[in-house]
Design a protein around this motif. Structure first.
Motif, PDB file in Angstrom:
ATOM      1  N   GLY A 152     126.082 -38.169  30.645  1.00 24.56           N
ATOM      2  CA  GLY A 152     126.432 -36.856  30.112  1.00 24.56           C
ATOM      3  C   GLY A 152     125.473 -36.397  29.028  1.00 24.56           C
ATOM      4  N   LEU A 153     125.104 -37.309  28.143  1.00 28.49           N
ATOM      5  CA  LEU A 153     124.135 -36.958  27.095  1.00 28.49           C
ATOM      6  C   LEU A 153     122.775 -36.604  27.693  1.00 28.49           C
ATOM      7  CD1 LEU A 153     124.838 -39.488  24.197  1.00 28.49           C
ATOM      8  CD2 LEU A 153     125.127 -37.010  24.162  1.00 28.49           C
ATOM      9  N   VAL A 154     122.372 -37.337  28.718  1.00 26.27           N
ATOM     10  CA  VAL A 154     121.090 -37.047  29.371  1.00 26.27           C
ATOM     11  C   VAL A 154     121.129 -35.661  30.013  1.00 26.27           C
ATOM     12  CG1 VAL A 154     119.597 -37.726  31.299  1.00 26.27           C
ATOM     13  CG2 VAL A 154     120.395 -39.448  29.678  1.00 26.27           C
ATOM     14  N   LEU A 155     122.242 -35.331  30.663  1.00 26.65           N
ATOM     15  CA  LEU A 155     122.366 -33.990  31.251  1.00 26.65           C
ATOM     16  C   LEU A 155     122.327 -32.920  30.157  1.00 26.65           C
ATOM     17  CD1 LEU A 155     125.024 -34.594  34.043  1.00 26.65           C
ATOM     18  CD2 LEU A 155     122.567 -34.129  34.327  1.00 26.65           C
ATOM     19  N   GLY A 156     122.971 -33.197  29.021  1.00 28.67           N
ATOM     20  CA  GLY A 156     122.897 -32.277  27.886  1.00 28.67           C
ATOM     21  C   GLY A 156     121.482 -32.138  27.359  1.00 28.67           C
ATOM     22  N   HIS A 157     120.760 -33.241  27.316  1.00 26.35           N
ATOM     23  CA  HIS A 157     119.360 -33.247  26.884  1.00 26.35           C
ATOM     24  C   HIS A 157     118.512 -32.364  27.804  1.00 26.35           C
ATOM     25  CE1 HIS A 157     115.594 -34.962  25.345  1.00 26.35           C
ATOM     26  NE2 HIS A 157     115.256 -35.265  26.585  1.00 26.35           N
ATOM     27  N   ILE A 158     118.720 -32.526  29.098  1.00 26.55           N
ATOM     28  CA  ILE A 158     117.979 -31.712  30.073  1.00 26.55           C
ATOM     29  C   ILE A 158     118.335 -30.240  29.913  1.00 26.55           C
ATOM     30  CG2 ILE A 158     117.707 -31.219  32.544  1.00 26.55           C
ATOM     31  CD1 ILE A 158     118.200 -34.295  32.969  1.00 26.55           C
ATOM     32  N   ALA A 159     119.626 -29.951  29.752  1.00 24.72           N
ATOM     33  CA  ALA A 159     120.065 -28.562  29.593  1.00 24.72           C
ATOM     34  C   ALA A 159     119.464 -27.944  28.339  1.00 24.72           C
ATOM     35  CB  ALA A 159     121.594 -28.500  29.545  1.00 24.72           C
ATOM     36  N   MET A 160     119.471 -28.678  27.235  1.00 24.95           N
ATOM     37  CA  MET A 160     118.929 -28.128  25.989  1.00 24.95           C
ATOM     38  C   MET A 160     117.418 -27.934  26.089  1.00 24.95           C
ATOM     39  SD  MET A 160     121.402 -27.336  24.168  1.00 24.95           S
ATOM     40  CE  MET A 160     120.567 -26.890  22.662  1.00 24.95           C
ATOM     41  N   ALA A 161     116.743 -28.888  26.706  1.00 30.04           N
ATOM     42  CA  ALA A 161     115.293 -28.737  26.854  1.00 30.04           C
ATOM     43  C   ALA A 161     114.970 -27.504  27.697  1.00 30.04           C
ATOM     44  CB  ALA A 161     114.698 -29.991  27.497  1.00 30.04           C
ATOM     45  N   THR A 162     115.764 -27.303  28.735  1.00 28.82           N
ATOM     46  CA  THR A 162     115.513 -26.172  29.623  1.00 28.82           C
ATOM     47  C   THR A 162     115.985 -24.851  29.012  1.00 28.82           C
ATOM     48  OG1 THR A 162     115.767 -27.636  31.515  1.00 28.82           O
ATOM     49  CG2 THR A 162     115.904 -25.276  31.948  1.00 28.82           C
ATOM     50  N   LEU A 163     117.231 -24.813  28.595  1.00 27.94           N
ATOM     51  CA  LEU A 163     117.789 -23.552  28.097  1.00 27.94           C
ATOM     52  C   LEU A 163     117.252 -23.179  26.720  1.00 27.94           C
ATOM     53  CD1 LEU A 163     121.507 -24.064  29.171  1.00 27.94           C
ATOM     54  CD2 LEU A 163     119.802 -22.599  30.275  1.00 27.94           C
ATOM     55  N   TRP A 164     117.378 -24.093  25.770  1.00 29.66           N
ATOM     56  CA  TRP A 164     117.005 -23.768  24.396  1.00 29.66           C
ATOM     57  C   TRP A 164     115.498 -23.649  24.232  1.00 29.66           C
ATOM     58  CZ3 TRP A 164     119.073 -21.730  20.286  1.00 29.66           C
ATOM     59  CH2 TRP A 164     118.412 -21.845  19.063  1.00 29.66           C
ATOM     60  N   HIS A 165     114.779 -24.705  24.609  1.00 30.82           N
ATOM     61  CA  HIS A 165     113.336 -24.717  24.341  1.00 30.82           C
ATOM     62  C   HIS A 165     112.542 -23.830  25.301  1.00 30.82           C
ATOM     63  CE1 HIS A 165     113.333 -27.575  21.104  1.00 30.82           C
ATOM     64  NE2 HIS A 165     114.095 -28.398  21.808  1.00 30.82           N
ATOM     65  N   ARG A 166     112.910 -23.836  26.542  1.00 28.43           N
ATOM     66  CA  ARG A 166     112.102 -23.102  27.519  1.00 28.43           C
ATOM     67  C   ARG A 166     112.493 -21.627  27.604  1.00 28.43           C
ATOM     68  NH1 ARG A 166     107.937 -24.579  30.865  1.00 28.43           N
ATOM     69  NH2 ARG A 166     107.718 -23.152  32.573  1.00 28.43           N
ATOM     70  N   LEU A 167     113.798 -21.337  27.676  1.00 28.63           N
ATOM     71  CA  LEU A 167     114.231 -19.970  27.920  1.00 28.63           C
ATOM     72  C   LEU A 167     114.519 -19.173  26.649  1.00 28.63           C
ATOM     73  CD1 LEU A 167     116.574 -20.642  30.971  1.00 28.63           C
ATOM     74  CD2 LEU A 167     114.181 -19.887  30.981  1.00 28.63           C
ATOM     75  N   ILE A 168     115.058 -19.825  25.617  1.00 25.76           N
ATOM     76  CA  ILE A 168     115.416 -19.089  24.404  1.00 25.76           C
ATOM     77  C   ILE A 168     114.280 -19.122  23.379  1.00 25.76           C
ATOM     78  CG2 ILE A 168     117.020 -18.980  22.445  1.00 25.76           C
ATOM     79  CD1 ILE A 168     119.180 -20.062  24.418  1.00 25.76           C
ATOM     80  N   GLN A 169     113.895 -20.309  22.950  1.00 24.95           N
ATOM     81  CA  GLN A 169     112.861 -20.430  21.920  1.00 24.95           C
ATOM     82  C   GLN A 169     111.446 -20.208  22.454  1.00 24.95           C
ATOM     83  OE1 GLN A 169     113.156 -21.067  18.464  1.00 24.95           O
ATOM     84  NE2 GLN A 169     115.223 -20.407  18.951  1.00 24.95           N
ATOM     85  N   ARG A 170     111.228 -20.607  23.689  1.00 22.47           N
ATOM     86  CA  ARG A 170     109.877 -20.521  24.289  1.00 22.47           C
ATOM     87  C   ARG A 170     108.844 -21.140  23.351  1.00 22.47           C
ATOM     88  NH1 ARG A 170     109.995 -16.106  28.477  1.00 22.47           N
ATOM     89  NH2 ARG A 170     112.143 -15.383  28.400  1.00 22.47           N
ATOM     90  N   ASP A 171     109.191 -22.348  22.859  1.00 25.29           N
ATOM     91  CA  ASP A 171     108.378 -22.998  21.825  1.00 25.29           C
ATOM     92  C   ASP A 171     107.405 -24.054  22.347  1.00 25.29           C
ATOM     93  OD1 ASP A 171     110.214 -24.943  22.459  1.00 25.29           O
ATOM     94  OD2 ASP A 171     111.168 -24.976  20.491  1.00 25.29           O
ATOM     95  N   GLY A 172     107.323 -24.225  23.644  1.00 24.52           N
ATOM     96  CA  GLY A 172     106.330 -25.127  24.211  1.00 24.52           C
ATOM     97  C   GLY A 172     106.660 -26.603  24.137  1.00 24.52           C
ATOM     98  N   VAL A 173     107.911 -26.945  23.818  1.00 25.08           N
ATOM     99  CA  VAL A 173     108.278 -28.359  23.724  1.00 25.08           C
ATOM    100  C   VAL A 173     108.067 -29.060  25.054  1.00 25.08           C
ATOM    101  CG1 VAL A 173     110.241 -29.941  23.449  1.00 25.08           C
ATOM    102  CG2 VAL A 173     109.801 -28.191  21.745  1.00 25.08           C
ATOM    103  N   LEU A 174     108.500 -28.449  26.152  1.00 21.28           N
ATOM    104  CA  LEU A 174     108.320 -29.080  27.457  1.00 21.28           C
ATOM    105  C   LEU A 174     106.844 -29.264  27.789  1.00 21.28           C
ATOM    106  CD1 LEU A 174     111.151 -27.446  29.583  1.00 21.28           C
ATOM    107  CD2 LEU A 174     111.029 -29.766  28.693  1.00 21.28           C
ATOM    108  N   GLU A 175     106.040 -28.306  27.418  1.00 23.79           N
ATOM    109  CA  GLU A 175     104.606 -28.422  27.672  1.00 23.79           C
ATOM    110  C   GLU A 175     103.991 -29.564  26.871  1.00 23.79           C
ATOM    111  OE1 GLU A 175     106.260 -25.590  27.134  1.00 23.79           O
ATOM    112  OE2 GLU A 175     105.987 -24.633  29.082  1.00 23.79           O
ATOM    113  N   ARG A 176     104.482 -29.783  25.634  1.00 23.66           N
ATOM    114  CA  ARG A 176     103.964 -30.900  24.816  1.00 23.66           C
ATOM    115  C   ARG A 176     104.396 -32.241  25.370  1.00 23.66           C
ATOM    116  NH1 ARG A 176     105.564 -27.591  20.112  1.00 23.66           N
ATOM    117  NH2 ARG A 176     107.345 -28.972  19.858  1.00 23.66           N
ATOM    118  N   MET A 177     105.473 -32.243  26.139  1.00 20.02           N
ATOM    119  CA  MET A 177     105.989 -33.502  26.697  1.00 20.02           C
ATOM    120  C   MET A 177     105.504 -33.706  28.137  1.00 20.02           C
ATOM    121  SD  MET A 177     107.642 -35.881  25.361  1.00 20.02           S
ATOM    122  CE  MET A 177     108.077 -37.461  26.023  1.00 20.02           C
ATOM    123  N   ALA A 178     104.935 -32.686  28.730  1.00 23.71           N
ATOM    124  CA  ALA A 178     104.477 -32.783  30.133  1.00 23.71           C
ATOM    125  C   ALA A 178     103.042 -33.265  30.225  1.00 23.71           C
ATOM    126  CB  ALA A 178     104.624 -31.441  30.822  1.00 23.71           C
TER     127      ALA A 178
END
Length: 178
Positions: A152-178
């Motif tokens: 459940g925590l992992v699913l929350g982690h994925i949701a936050m990375a996708t929703l918060w960082h990618r769609l709302i903040q657009r802060d490039g966190v996923l790009e720094r981790m990819a």
């Protein structure tokens, strides 16, 4: 020249490899647990996936320990997590790491108190006991429940990375981790 270590701008190749490699292995591990829970006993897929569960769990445990050491060694180099949301993110990561250690640890504790031996790819970890140690065996009851909490925590982690960082903040966190 590329460094292996993390930096304030980007996670290094070791961190990224451990993160994404372990993510794939955890996906298989959670799939094997879900199949074991949901499919009938005599199902070939259930049995095949479940046959890998103990060895994969032990491998993930070793990788978690390695990743923890690597993360602590790179903690000062990593991108900052400022503000209240950053503190919540850190707390979420700490919870995930804690469960990645606790879930296999309670199963190993149960195995240590078992009348069956435990080996890891042919290397004996625990010899079979003549008599089961009840309090050690009792730890096994927490393995599955805490494992689902981790999922459940992992699913929350994925949701936050996708929703918060990618769609709302657009802060490039996923790009720094990819």
């Amino acid at each position: 020249m590329t460094t292996l270590a993390d930096s304030a701008d980007r996670y290094g190749p070791v961190s990224r490899t451990l993160h994404w490699g372990m993510a794939a292995l955890f996906a298989v591990q959670f799939l094997s647990a879900a199949a074991h829970w949901a499919l009938p006993r005599e199902n070939a897929l259930r049995e095949t996936l479940w046959s890998f569960h103990p060895a994969l769990g032990a491998t993930l445990f070793l990788l978690v320990l390695l990743r923890g050491v690597w993360g602590l060694a790179n903690l000062a180099n990593r991108p900052p997590h400022p503000g209240r949301i950053g503190r919540v993110a850190v707390a979420g990561h700490v919870a995930i790491y804690a469960l990645m250690v606790i879930v296999p640890a309670v199963r190993l504790l149960a195995a240590a108190g078992s009348t069956r031996e435990l080996d890891y790819f042919g290397i004996q970890i625990f010899a079979a006991r003549e008599v089961e140690v009840a309090w050690m065996q009792a730890a096994a009851q927490w393995h599955g429940e805490l494992g689902w909490c981790l999922a459940g925590l992992v699913l929350g982690h994925i949701a936050m990375a996708t929703l918060w960082h990618r769609l709302i903040q657009r802060d490039g966190v996923l790009e720094r981790m990819a």
